[in-house]
Design an enzyme around this catalytic site. Sequence first.
Site, mmCIF file in Angstrom:
data_model
loop_
_atom_site.group_PDB
_atom_site.id
_atom_site.type_symbol
_atom_site.label_atom_id
_atom_site.label_comp_id
_atom_site.label_asym_id
_atom_site.label_seq_id
_atom_site.Cartn_x
_atom_site.Cartn_y
_atom_site.Cartn_z
ATOM 1 N N LYS A 91 0.827 -1.188 -0.099
ATOM 2 C CA LYS A 91 -0.087 0.108 0.137
ATOM 3 C C LYS A 91 0.908 1.202 -0.100
ATOM 4 C CE LYS A 91 -4.035 -1.922 1.992
ATOM 5 N NZ LYS A 91 -3.652 -3.425 1.711
ATOM 6 N N ASP A 125 -1.454 -2.368 -4.178
ATOM 7 C CA ASP A 125 -2.952 -2.406 -3.746
ATOM 8 C C ASP A 125 -3.721 -0.952 -4.063
ATOM 9 O OD1 ASP A 125 -2.727 -4.995 -2.614
ATOM 10 O OD2 ASP A 125 -2.587 -4.084 -0.533
ATOM 11 N N MET A 126 -4.833 -0.880 -4.154
ATOM 12 C CA MET A 126 -5.613 0.236 -4.336
ATOM 13 C C MET A 126 -6.310 0.602 -3.175
ATOM 14 S SD MET A 126 -6.039 2.751 -6.288
ATOM 15 C CE MET A 126 -5.763 2.248 -8.079
ATOM 16 N N GLN A 154 -10.609 -0.926 -8.887
ATOM 17 C CA GLN A 154 -12.078 -1.381 -8.163
ATOM 18 C C GLN A 154 -13.538 -1.025 -9.061
ATOM 19 O OE1 GLN A 154 -10.763 1.820 -5.883
ATOM 20 N NE2 GLN A 154 -10.385 0.626 -3.833
ATOM 21 N N ARG A 176 -5.138 -6.411 -10.963
ATOM 22 C CA ARG A 176 -6.121 -7.007 -10.168
ATOM 23 C C ARG A 176 -7.125 -6.413 -10.142
ATOM 24 N NH1 ARG A 176 -4.416 -6.452 -4.228
ATOM 25 N NH2 ARG A 176 -3.030 -8.107 -4.488
ATOM 26 N N LYS A 179 -13.923 -5.680 -6.104
ATOM 27 C CA LYS A 179 -14.939 -4.854 -6.161
ATOM 28 C C LYS A 179 -14.711 -3.681 -5.231
ATOM 29 C CE LYS A 179 -18.681 -8.422 -5.904
ATOM 30 N NZ LYS A 179 -19.536 -9.221 -5.257
ATOM 31 N N GLY A 180 -13.772 -3.383 -4.389
ATOM 32 C CA GLY A 180 -13.529 -2.196 -3.808
ATOM 33 C C GLY A 180 -14.016 -2.270 -2.132
ATOM 34 N N THR A 218 -11.940 -12.198 -6.266
ATOM 35 C CA THR A 218 -13.380 -12.180 -5.487
ATOM 36 C C THR A 218 -13.718 -13.430 -4.793
ATOM 37 O OG1 THR A 218 -15.629 -11.780 -5.919
ATOM 38 C CG2 THR A 218 -14.417 -13.025 -7.770
ATOM 39 N N HIS A 219 -14.514 -13.198 -3.822
ATOM 40 C CA HIS A 219 -15.176 -14.572 -3.234
ATOM 41 C C HIS A 219 -16.625 -14.669 -3.510
ATOM 42 C CE1 HIS A 219 -12.437 -12.270 -0.506
ATOM 43 N NE2 HIS A 219 -11.583 -13.356 -0.697
ATOM 44 N N ARG A 281 -11.389 -3.522 8.533
ATOM 45 C CA ARG A 281 -12.237 -3.701 7.265
ATOM 46 C C ARG A 281 -13.038 -4.817 6.806
ATOM 47 N NH1 ARG A 281 -8.099 -0.405 5.495
ATOM 48 N NH2 ARG A 281 -6.879 -2.190 4.405
HETATM 49 C C1 LIG Z 1 -6.631 -11.025 -3.272
HETATM 50 C C2 LIG Z 1 -7.602 -9.725 -2.977
HETATM 51 C C3 LIG Z 1 -7.107 -8.549 -3.132
HETATM 52 C C4 LIG Z 1 -7.780 -7.453 -2.724
HETATM 53 N N1 LIG Z 1 -7.276 -5.977 -2.830
HETATM 54 C C5 LIG Z 1 -8.075 -4.951 -2.773
HETATM 55 C C6 LIG Z 1 -7.416 -3.460 -2.864
HETATM 56 O O1 LIG Z 1 -6.162 -3.410 -3.322
HETATM 57 N N2 LIG Z 1 -8.223 -2.733 -2.768
HETATM 58 C C7 LIG Z 1 -9.610 -2.819 -2.498
HETATM 59 O O2 LIG Z 1 -10.188 -1.643 -2.280
HETATM 60 N N3 LIG Z 1 -10.242 -3.994 -2.127
HETATM 61 C C8 LIG Z 1 -9.424 -5.098 -2.296
HETATM 62 N N4 LIG Z 1 -9.939 -6.259 -2.073
HETATM 63 C C9 LIG Z 1 -11.298 -6.307 -1.245
HETATM 64 C C10 LIG Z 1 -12.349 -6.364 -2.332
HETATM 65 O O3 LIG Z 1 -12.406 -4.969 -2.983
HETATM 66 C C11 LIG Z 1 -13.645 -6.760 -1.713
HETATM 67 O O4 LIG Z 1 -13.894 -5.742 -0.711
HETATM 68 C C12 LIG Z 1 -13.651 -8.096 -0.760
HETATM 69 O O5 LIG Z 1 -12.908 -9.075 -1.709
HETATM 70 C C13 LIG Z 1 -14.969 -8.367 -0.883
HETATM 71 O O6 LIG Z 1 -15.790 -8.521 -2.239
HETATM 72 P P1 LIG Z 1 -16.017 -9.944 -3.152
HETATM 73 O O7 LIG Z 1 -15.810 -9.814 -4.585
HETATM 74 O O8 LIG Z 1 -15.336 -10.982 -2.433
HETATM 75 O O9 LIG Z 1 -17.752 -9.917 -2.929
HETATM 76 P P2 LIG Z 1 -18.730 -9.640 -1.719
HETATM 77 O O10 LIG Z 1 -20.013 -9.924 -2.505
HETATM 78 O O11 LIG Z 1 -18.417 -8.935 -0.911
HETATM 79 O O12 LIG Z 1 -18.461 -11.252 -0.930
HETATM 80 C C14 LIG Z 1 -18.855 -12.517 -1.765
HETATM 81 C C15 LIG Z 1 -18.986 -13.701 -0.650
HETATM 82 O O13 LIG Z 1 -17.743 -13.819 -0.283
HETATM 83 C C16 LIG Z 1 -17.888 -13.699 1.318
HETATM 84 N N5 LIG Z 1 -17.269 -12.761 2.267
HETATM 85 C C17 LIG Z 1 -16.399 -11.754 1.638
HETATM 86 N N6 LIG Z 1 -15.517 -11.214 2.307
HETATM 87 C C18 LIG Z 1 -15.476 -11.947 3.456
HETATM 88 C C19 LIG Z 1 -14.759 -12.032 4.840
HETATM 89 N N7 LIG Z 1 -14.105 -11.143 5.038
HETATM 90 N N8 LIG Z 1 -15.167 -13.102 5.611
HETATM 91 C C20 LIG Z 1 -16.268 -14.070 5.493
HETATM 92 N N9 LIG Z 1 -16.768 -14.137 4.274
HETATM 93 C C21 LIG Z 1 -16.540 -13.153 3.409
HETATM 94 C C22 LIG Z 1 -19.375 -13.188 1.772
HETATM 95 O O14 LIG Z 1 -20.040 -14.329 2.398
HETATM 96 C C23 LIG Z 1 -19.917 -12.974 0.308
HETATM 97 O O15 LIG Z 1 -21.115 -13.968 0.300
HETATM 98 C C24 LIG Z 1 -9.265 -7.584 -2.294
HETATM 99 C C25 LIG Z 1 -9.579 -8.838 -2.236
HETATM 100 C C26 LIG Z 1 -9.129 -9.825 -2.891
HETATM 101 C C27 LIG Z 1 -9.859 -11.099 -2.693
#
Ligand SMILES: Cc1cc2nc3c(=O)[nH]c(=O)nc-3n(C[C@H](O)[C@H](O)[C@H](O)COP(=O)(O)OP(=O)(O)OC[C@H]3O[C@@H](n4cnc5c(N)ncnc54)[C@H](O)[C@@H]3O)c2cc1C
Length: 303
Positions: A91, A125-126, A154, A176, A179-180, A218-219, A281
Amino acid sequence: MKWFNNFLTTLVPFMPRMLVGLIARKYIAGKTLDEATIEIKKLNEEGFLTTADILGENIGDTKAAQKPVQSYLTLLQKIKDAGLLSGISIKLSQLGLTHDVEKAWENFHQILMKAKELHLFIRIDMEDSPWTDQTIGFYRRARDEYENVGTVIQAYLYRSEKDIKEMIFDGPTNLRICKGIYREPEDISIKDKEAVRQNYFNLVKLCLDNDTFVAIATHDIELINTCEAYLKNNDIAKEKYEFQALLGVPVKKTMQKLLAEGHRVRYYVPFGQDWYPYSMRRLKENPSIAGYIFKDFFKFFRP
Ligand SMILES: Cc1cc2nc3c(=O)[nH]c(=O)nc-3n(C[C@H](O)[C@H](O)[C@H](O)COP(=O)(O)OP(=O)(O)OC[C@H]3O[C@@H](n4cnc5c(N)ncnc54)[C@H](O)[C@@H]3O)c2cc1C
């Protein structure tokens, strides 16, 4: 249940630090480099790649950035010496970006040169939107003299499509897409979850259709499936993309399935003393997480 999760989320900022630490443990690979090395080795043995992140952001001044700079130099050497299959994520606010842009660049440049010498990958990272322009600026400047560097875009920001198009126009790009995670004003960010998801997929497509490496971070299972179908239907080469997940988010089975299907999968492995803002966060990022906290809380106190 949704209202209950929403209610729990509002309580997260008032949780005692110790409790946040206990619950957030699963998102963090320990406080030391040795602990992180063990976690990375374990993931590598399972077939996952990693990107290691030393926790920390918004340091007091650019002088204070010397400590994270040294820690990153040590981390890079450790990755090389221990033969870890890992890059690093960083960061810029940890390097003093919010205080002095040129000093932050000098700090970043030291890390960049070390990574260049060791042939290791750096992902910038963003962070939140006041720093988007600077972050992209650092990335562009870095890629002029070094190939193994990428940044993050993002999907919740309206500007992202234009940013990607401009970067791709100027040269080889490595992104990468996430979503943000930050709370952003309505005039610059998409608030509707489905629209963010749609934009996410459009941005991934934009990269793939323009021969640009994309890390699908993403998850969101539905989104992962949509991206996977696109990769398959368009016969995209494996070295053009990878999937990424955060350590501790319960999607291991999905990631293992992606691995078994021959995709490259990378875990983001944060570690270090400065775990609190990252953990907060993670815990606050969406209401369903509050449900996990609640469950974990009772698991923890169960005899
Ligand atoms: C490898 C990686 C790098 C990232 N780098 C950045 C970055 O540089 N800048 C930035 O702004 N964001 C970053 N993020 C965070 C990203 O922006 C999202 O906030 C985060 O990934 C949740 O979004 P999602 O796409 O998983 O979707 P969501 O819709 O939020 O989550 C999808 C599913 O995953 C599950 N889930 C998600 N997070 C969690 C958790 N913490 N604990 C338990 N379950 C969870 C939820 O149950 C949900 O149903 C990063 C994420 C990843 C995976």
